[in-house]
Design a protein around this motif. Sequence first.
Motif, short mmCIF file in Angstrom:
data_model
loop_
_atom_site.label_atom_id
_atom_site.label_comp_id
_atom_site.label_asym_id
_atom_site.label_seq_id
_atom_site.Cartn_x
_atom_site.Cartn_y
_atom_site.Cartn_z
N ALA A 87 11.35 -11.43 -2.05
CA ALA A 87 11.23 -10.47 -2.54
C ALA A 87 11.10 -10.91 -4.30
CB ALA A 87 12.84 -10.09 -2.68
N ARG A 93 8.05 -9.30 -6.01
CA ARG A 93 8.43 -8.49 -8.26
C ARG A 93 7.84 -9.36 -8.84
NH1 ARG A 93 13.25 -10.51 -8.12
NH2 ARG A 93 13.12 -12.79 -8.92
N THR A 94 7.07 -10.48 -8.00
CA THR A 94 6.08 -11.17 -9.80
C THR A 94 4.78 -10.33 -9.28
OG1 THR A 94 7.14 -13.68 -8.59
CG2 THR A 94 4.61 -12.90 -10.20
N LYS A 148 4.97 -6.56 -8.89
CA LYS A 148 4.65 -5.78 -9.56
C LYS A 148 4.41 -5.83 -10.48
CE LYS A 148 8.31 -3.89 -6.21
NZ LYS A 148 9.73 -2.97 -6.35
N TRP A 206 1.25 -7.24 -1.89
CA TRP A 206 2.26 -6.87 -2.02
C TRP A 206 2.81 -5.96 -0.41
CZ3 TRP A 206 4.11 -2.36 -6.34
CH2 TRP A 206 5.16 -1.62 -5.98
#
Length: 359
Positions: free
Chosen positions: A51, A55-56, A58, A101
Amino acid sequence: MSAGHGHGHGHGHGHGHGPARPGWRARLAHAVRPHSHDPADSLDAALEASAVGIRTLKISLAVLLATALAQAVVVAFTGSVALLADTVHNFSDALTAVPLWIAFLLGRRAPTRRFTYGFGRAEDLAGLFVVAMIALSAVVAGWQSIDRLLHPRTVEAPVAVAVAGLIGFVGNEAVAAYRIRTGRRIGSAALVADGHHARTDGFTSLAVLVGAVGVMLGVPAADPVVGLVITAMILVVLVGAARDVLGRLLDAVDPALTDAALRSLRAVEGVRGVEDLRLRWTGHRLRAEVAVLADPGLDLAAAHDLAHEAQHALLHGVPKLVAATVHVGPWVEGVAARDPHAGVAHHPTPAVLPGLTGA
């Protein structure tokens, strides 16, 4: 005697991860908040790491796309080939976040009867795409630079080109620092490599400044020449990235991790020697398979306890380790009356690391 449980390493304890015994404060903390060795905790830690990685990706994708789009606007008005080469590379660097991703999402899936180790290796396959994109950007940048040398064009608004190069550096450096920091924290080689890629992109963006200054000083050839320099720098990144990604696919690990595992095992009371040791990355998760030697007089329960002590030591001493399978065999001084491995001696066995046997 073997033991092989996946243990979570997010214990939240106060003592270090070396083989040394913890101090009184750590022992007190351990008593109040004992370690969890439930396999579900290992899964939770792995899911949390995935997760964080997503997030990184994105955030870095948004930053790099905004940077590349800002540079593309300047390219449209100025015709700078050096800036075009840098913009193409920044776009490709942004797109490398997409397969990573997807790989992080796949890595969160539970193992199946077909994929018994799970889908962590998807992260390493995504690394191959990163390498391919770096290679493509090198080809495009080189071709554009050579074409501009053969067919010169006037670069308009060199000041704007210089500003765009500075924008590229700031955006890439911010993304590089973020990706590298997160990648090291969760143990993702692909994310770290992509961060170094972005950092090199930042320095190539600074090179665009040199080309713009050359144009302002009356040296138009400086622009395509800098484009060729950028191409060379991309090739350097390509070699390093390919080495790291292919190393992961070939189960390469940092020798320091191997040394840490050996120190941890040899510090366990009752371990007389280490007969075999294997470490393997599956994405950003590290697994171990080891064979230790112990007193042949141990009963089954004692051998089982020793295997768990060895597991515990490995989980504390080896960063990012989420699972360990430990086999306990008999330690015999001199020549054994009966070979404990005679039952499988007729099967081919892989070579072991030299110099392991012995405490």
